[in-house]
Design a protein around this motif. Structure first.
Motif, short mmCIF file in Angstrom:
data_model
loop_
_atom_site.label_atom_id
_atom_site.label_comp_id
_atom_site.label_asym_id
_atom_site.label_seq_id
_atom_site.Cartn_x
_atom_site.Cartn_y
_atom_site.Cartn_z
N PRO A 1 0.89 -1.17 0.01
CA PRO A 1 0.07 -0.04 -0.17
C PRO A 1 0.74 1.11 -0.01
CG PRO A 1 -0.78 -1.49 1.70
CD PRO A 1 0.42 -2.18 1.13
N GLY A 2 0.41 2.24 -0.67
CA GLY A 2 1.19 3.49 -0.87
C GLY A 2 1.90 3.68 -2.27
N TRP A 3 2.33 2.33 -2.80
CA TRP A 3 3.33 2.66 -3.99
C TRP A 3 2.76 1.31 -4.84
CZ3 TRP A 3 5.98 -1.98 -4.15
CH2 TRP A 3 6.39 -2.57 -3.01
N ASN A 4 1.49 0.81 -4.72
CA ASN A 4 1.29 -0.31 -5.52
C ASN A 4 0.33 0.21 -6.70
OD1 ASN A 4 0.24 -2.73 -6.60
ND2 ASN A 4 -1.44 -3.06 -5.06
N ASN A 5 0.97 0.71 -7.60
CA ASN A 5 0.23 1.30 -8.82
C ASN A 5 1.40 1.21 -10.16
OD1 ASN A 5 2.02 3.98 -9.33
ND2 ASN A 5 1.47 4.15 -7.06
N GLU A 6 0.63 1.54 -11.29
CA GLU A 6 1.48 1.10 -12.46
C GLU A 6 2.58 2.05 -12.65
OE1 GLU A 6 0.51 -0.18 -17.15
OE2 GLU A 6 -0.96 0.98 -16.29
N ASP A 7 2.42 3.29 -12.44
CA ASP A 7 3.35 4.22 -12.51
C ASP A 7 4.80 3.76 -11.76
OD1 ASP A 7 2.06 5.81 -14.39
OD2 ASP A 7 1.53 7.11 -13.20
N GLN A 8 4.52 3.27 -10.56
CA GLN A 8 5.59 3.07 -9.63
C GLN A 8 6.31 1.57 -10.17
OE1 GLN A 8 6.96 4.92 -7.12
NE2 GLN A 8 8.58 3.66 -7.60
N PHE A 9 5.56 0.66 -10.50
CA PHE A 9 5.88 -0.47 -11.18
C PHE A 9 6.78 -0.14 -12.40
CE2 PHE A 9 5.40 -3.95 -14.24
CZ PHE A 9 5.52 -5.08 -13.15
N LEU A 10 6.60 0.58 -13.27
CA LEU A 10 7.34 0.83 -14.38
C LEU A 10 8.72 1.60 -14.09
CD1 LEU A 10 4.51 2.09 -17.05
CD2 LEU A 10 5.74 -0.10 -16.86
N ALA A 11 8.63 2.56 -13.08
CA ALA A 11 9.78 3.26 -12.49
C ALA A 11 10.57 2.19 -11.87
CB ALA A 11 9.33 4.32 -11.61
N ASP A 12 10.17 1.42 -10.99
CA ASP A 12 11.06 0.39 -10.33
C ASP A 12 11.81 -0.56 -11.24
OD1 ASP A 12 10.43 1.52 -8.07
OD2 ASP A 12 8.87 0.02 -7.32
N LEU A 13 11.11 -0.83 -12.48
CA LEU A 13 11.84 -1.78 -13.52
C LEU A 13 13.05 -1.00 -13.99
CD1 LEU A 13 8.70 -3.02 -15.49
CD2 LEU A 13 10.42 -4.47 -14.15
N LEU A 14 13.24 0.16 -13.90
CA LEU A 14 14.51 0.80 -14.44
C LEU A 14 15.84 0.37 -13.58
CD1 LEU A 14 13.11 4.23 -14.62
CD2 LEU A 14 13.45 2.72 -16.30
N ALA A 15 15.71 -0.38 -12.42
CA ALA A 15 16.66 -0.62 -11.63
C ALA A 15 16.38 -1.90 -10.75
CB ALA A 15 16.97 0.60 -10.51
N VAL A 16 16.43 -2.96 -11.43
CA VAL A 16 16.24 -4.22 -10.54
C VAL A 16 17.37 -4.76 -10.10
CG1 VAL A 16 15.43 -6.57 -11.09
CG2 VAL A 16 14.19 -4.81 -12.14
N ASP A 17 17.45 -5.03 -8.49
CA ASP A 17 18.81 -5.45 -8.07
C ASP A 17 18.60 -7.04 -7.76
OD1 ASP A 17 17.36 -5.18 -5.97
OD2 ASP A 17 18.70 -3.99 -4.75
N TRP A 18 17.62 -7.52 -7.66
CA TRP A 18 17.63 -8.92 -7.49
C TRP A 18 16.06 -9.59 -8.04
CZ3 TRP A 18 13.52 -10.99 -4.56
CH2 TRP A 18 13.30 -10.28 -3.47
N ILE A 19 15.98 -10.61 -8.62
CA ILE A 19 15.06 -11.38 -8.99
C ILE A 19 14.91 -12.62 -8.48
CG2 ILE A 19 15.62 -12.05 -11.36
CD1 ILE A 19 12.88 -11.60 -12.13
N GLY A 20 13.81 -13.61 -8.05
CA GLY A 20 13.97 -14.85 -7.53
C GLY A 20 12.58 -15.46 -7.34
N ILE A 21 12.75 -16.59 -6.67
CA ILE A 21 11.42 -17.50 -6.46
C ILE A 21 11.09 -17.46 -4.93
CG2 ILE A 21 10.11 -19.44 -6.77
CD1 ILE A 21 10.72 -17.99 -9.13
N PHE A 22 9.92 -17.06 -4.44
CA PHE A 22 9.44 -17.30 -3.04
C PHE A 22 8.71 -18.53 -3.01
CE2 PHE A 22 6.07 -17.19 -0.03
CZ PHE A 22 6.54 -16.68 1.26
#
Length: 211
Positions: free
Chosen positions: A139-160
């Motif tokens: 909550p507070g940043w769960n929106n498409e604009d923030q999602f796209l902005a965060d894709l500019l700098a992914v520092d890890w990806i994985g499986i939970f």
């Protein structure tokens, strides 16, 4: 540099820059170098009592400062469209599973839940990096604009992975053939054509209904 269209198969020994970040399960690479190649196995130990909620899951991901993992960086500039991987529940179906990634800009972690069907069978998943596909933030940043902005700098990806039932049993899961995909130019044209056809079809239907 983000490497795409090139799967990590764990055919060489070691974890290839991946790690278990919570410490509730061990990670290994069985069969590396053998006829079947390797894969990343996530193993939860047998327990005497049910685990606390904070101890019943694991995140297996690329290291925040990877030496051999190339699945981090600017996904938007690289044109990354989706992540594809194989997942195995060896003996117990997981409680639930998610593809997760984090932005280095603000430590936002995005989550996409995928269903695991059956045991002792490899399933292939292809998860798009589109907010509307079902990605969830806090909550507070769960929106498409923030999602796209965060894709500019992914520092890890994985499986939970969370433990399945019974939660005290020994449980093993596998991850293999992890890769990031960029559509070929022909695929992009087909997607654009399909989208245009859908728009025209919708317009025709509206004209017919209004006439």
């Amino acid at each position: 540099t983000v490497v795409y269209d090139y799967p990590e198969t764990w055919s060489s020994s070691g974890l290839q820059g991946w790690t278990n970040s919570l410490g509730n399960a061990t990670v290994s690479n069985p069969e590396a170098g053998g006829n079947d190649g390797g894969y990343m196995r996530v193993s939860f130990p047998e327990l005497g009592v049910p685990p606390d909620p904070g101890e019943d899951s694991e995140i297996v991901r690329t290291s925040e400062n990877p030496a051999t993992s190339y699945f981090v960086g600017n996904y938007s500039d690289a044109g990354i469209a989706s992540a594809r991987f194989d997942f195995l529940a060896e003996d117990v179906s997981a409680g639930y599973t998610q593809l997760r990634w984090r932005s280095s800009t603000n430590s936002h972690t995005w989550r996409y839940t995928f269903a695991v069907t059956g045991t002792n069978t490899w399933n292939t998943y292809n998860i798009p990096f589109s907010y509307s596909a079902g990605w969830i933030g806090d909550p507070g940043w769960n929106n498409e604009d923030q999602f796209l902005a965060d894709l500019l700098a992914v520092d890890w990806i994985g499986i939970f992975i969370s433990r399945g039932a019974p939660s005290t049993s020994e449980q093993d899961y596998g991850i293999d053939n992890f890769e990031l995909l960029v559509p070929e130019p022909g695929q992009i044209s087909m997607l654009l054509a399909a989208g245009l056809a859908l728009i025209l079809f919708t317009r025709d239907r509206r004209r017919s209904s209004s006439g």
